[in-house]
Structures are given as C-alpha cells and as structure tokens.
Design a protein around this motif. Structure first.
Motif, mmCIF file in Angstrom:
data_model
loop_
_atom_site.group_PDB
_atom_site.id
_atom_site.type_symbol
_atom_site.label_atom_id
_atom_site.label_comp_id
_atom_site.label_asym_id
_atom_site.label_seq_id
_atom_site.Cartn_x
_atom_site.Cartn_y
_atom_site.Cartn_z
ATOM 1 N N ARG A 74 27.474 22.400 58.966
ATOM 2 C CA ARG A 74 26.708 21.348 59.628
ATOM 3 C C ARG A 74 26.495 20.172 58.679
ATOM 4 O O ARG A 74 26.253 19.064 59.096
ATOM 5 N N GLU A 75 26.559 20.455 57.368
ATOM 6 C CA GLU A 75 26.328 19.465 56.310
ATOM 7 C C GLU A 75 27.538 19.439 55.387
ATOM 8 O O GLU A 75 28.257 20.435 55.281
ATOM 9 N N SER A 94 34.343 22.074 61.392
ATOM 10 C CA SER A 94 33.305 21.459 62.231
ATOM 11 C C SER A 94 33.847 20.269 63.009
ATOM 12 O O SER A 94 34.513 19.405 62.457
ATOM 13 N N GLU A 96 31.828 18.631 65.846
ATOM 14 C CA GLU A 96 30.786 18.179 66.760
ATOM 15 C C GLU A 96 30.228 16.876 66.207
ATOM 16 O O GLU A 96 30.243 16.650 65.001
ATOM 17 N N PRO A 97 29.717 16.019 67.061
ATOM 18 C CA PRO A 97 29.236 14.711 66.604
ATOM 19 C C PRO A 97 28.148 14.765 65.533
ATOM 20 O O PRO A 97 28.009 13.827 64.759
ATOM 21 N N ASP A 98 27.403 15.866 65.461
ATOM 22 C CA ASP A 98 26.307 15.949 64.489
ATOM 23 C C ASP A 98 26.574 16.963 63.373
ATOM 24 O O ASP A 98 25.667 17.372 62.664
ATOM 25 N N ALA A 99 27.830 17.355 63.193
ATOM 26 C CA ALA A 99 28.201 18.313 62.143
ATOM 27 C C ALA A 99 29.382 17.747 61.365
ATOM 28 O O ALA A 99 30.216 17.035 61.912
ATOM 29 N N ARG A 100 29.427 18.083 60.075
ATOM 30 C CA ARG A 100 30.541 17.578 59.273
ATOM 31 C C ARG A 100 30.760 18.440 58.037
ATOM 32 O O ARG A 100 29.830 19.063 57.534
ATOM 33 N N GLY A 125 32.004 14.494 63.693
ATOM 34 C CA GLY A 125 30.824 14.083 62.939
ATOM 35 C C GLY A 125 31.183 13.552 61.559
ATOM 36 O O GLY A 125 30.494 12.686 61.024
ATOM 37 N N ILE A 129 29.104 10.128 61.831
ATOM 38 C CA ILE A 129 27.888 9.981 61.022
ATOM 39 C C ILE A 129 28.017 8.805 60.053
ATOM 40 O O ILE A 129 27.128 7.951 60.009
ATOM 41 N N ALA A 132 27.644 5.662 62.077
ATOM 42 C CA ALA A 132 26.248 5.421 62.467
ATOM 43 C C ALA A 132 25.419 4.911 61.293
ATOM 44 O O ALA A 132 24.482 4.129 61.481
ATOM 45 N N GLU A 133 25.776 5.323 60.081
ATOM 46 C CA GLU A 133 25.086 4.859 58.877
ATOM 47 C C GLU A 133 25.498 3.440 58.489
ATOM 48 O O GLU A 133 24.924 2.853 57.578
#
Length: 186
Positions: A74-75, A94, A96-100, A125, A129, A132-133
C-alpha cells in the motif's frame, strides 16, 4: 545482471522464471516481509541456477541493475532516490489508485512506461499519487508497452532510471496464453 526482487508469492516466482528465460542473472536479492517465505524463494532461485542468491533489505536497490516489485504493498517499498541511473524498475504488484510500490521520487526522475495509458491513469497509484501531489503531470509518461514492441530500439540507458508500471491487463494475459497454447499444440 544484479536483481533485487520484492515479494515472495507466486508473482515473484513467475518473474524469476521469466527473467531467467531471457537474461543471465549474476545475483538475486529477495526482499520480503516474511523471512521464511523470502528464504524459501531464495532457495528456489539458487536451485534453478543463479550463482549468488540471498535475502536482503530495501536499501540494496542502490546496487541493482533491475528492481522487480511483485507485492500488494500500500506504501512505497524503497527510497526511489537510491535507484541507480540507468537501472530498470518493474512494478507489477499493487494496482489500485491509493496503493503503490514505488515512491514519488522515483516516478519523478524516471522514464515511465506503462501497458496502456488509460488503464495506468485510472488504476496505478504509483502514478496517480505523484500526480495528485503535483510532482508529475499527465505528460510524464514516456510510452506504452506497444510503443516498446513496435517502436525503434530503446537508446542505451541514460541518467534516468526506467520504470515500467503494470496494472495487469487481462486481455494481454489471454493473448499470451493463446500464443503459448498454439505454439505448444503446433
């Protein structure tokens, strides 16, 4: 070729087999959460002919020619600033949009290749991510797998790492399975 492999599940085993089909591996360092599973994978890799195999730590990406990430992280798994210029990172886990599996530092400094732009910009992700940053923009992607297959040969490695981010395109898996079946049944 010096490989650092993250993960110890079926994807990790499959990627070692695939790598050995196309490259001679000088060393493989296995990094995984479960020491027992990491040791088991290291034993498997040793048993199929890689001369130097051991378990290790994330910091060892600094010495790798190839980093392969086969996890459900996830991180981020490692500090992307440590990856050497010209090294290749393959992130296939990974998606998914919120996992990397990779961090913003690596993505920002890398040539980024994906299977398909639309799928990557919807699911990865690793890319969403950092975008988005504000660290990268939509034009940060270098190209797609199709570009690599159809296009001219890649130039020699330069000062940037090369990152391939997969999100698991099922249709591509099916196409490969059909081709393998046809080849096997003549």
């Amino acid at each position: 070729m010096r490989v650092v492999l993250f993960g110890s599940g079926p994807q990790a085993y499959g990627h070692v087999d695939a790598l050995l089909a196309v490259r001679k591996l000088a060393s493989v360092t296995v990094v995984a959460r479960d020491p027992g599973r990491a040791a088991a994978l290291a034993g498997h890799v040793r048993g199929i002919g890689v001369p130097e195999v051991r378990t290790g730590t994330a910091e060892e990406v600094a010495e790798a020619d190839l980093v392969v990430c086969c996890t459900t992280a996830r991180e981020p798994l490692f500090d992307g600033r440590r990856v050497a210029p010209g090294a290749v990172v393959v992130a296939v886990g990974s998606h998914e949009p919120d996992a990397r599996e990779t961090d913003t530092a690596l993505v920002r400094r890398s040539e980024v290749w994906v299977e398909a732009r639309a799928a990557a910009l919807r699911e990865a992700g690793d890319l969403l991510i950092p975008e988005a940053e504000g660290a990268i923009g939509p034009g940060h992607l270098t190209g797609t797998l199709a570009d690599l297959v159809r296009g001219p040969a890649l130039p020699p490695p330069g000062p940037a790492p090369r990152l391939f981010k997969s999100v698991g395109m099922a249709w591509q898996d099916l196409a490969v399975a059909v081709a393998v079946h046809r080849a096997a049944t003549g």
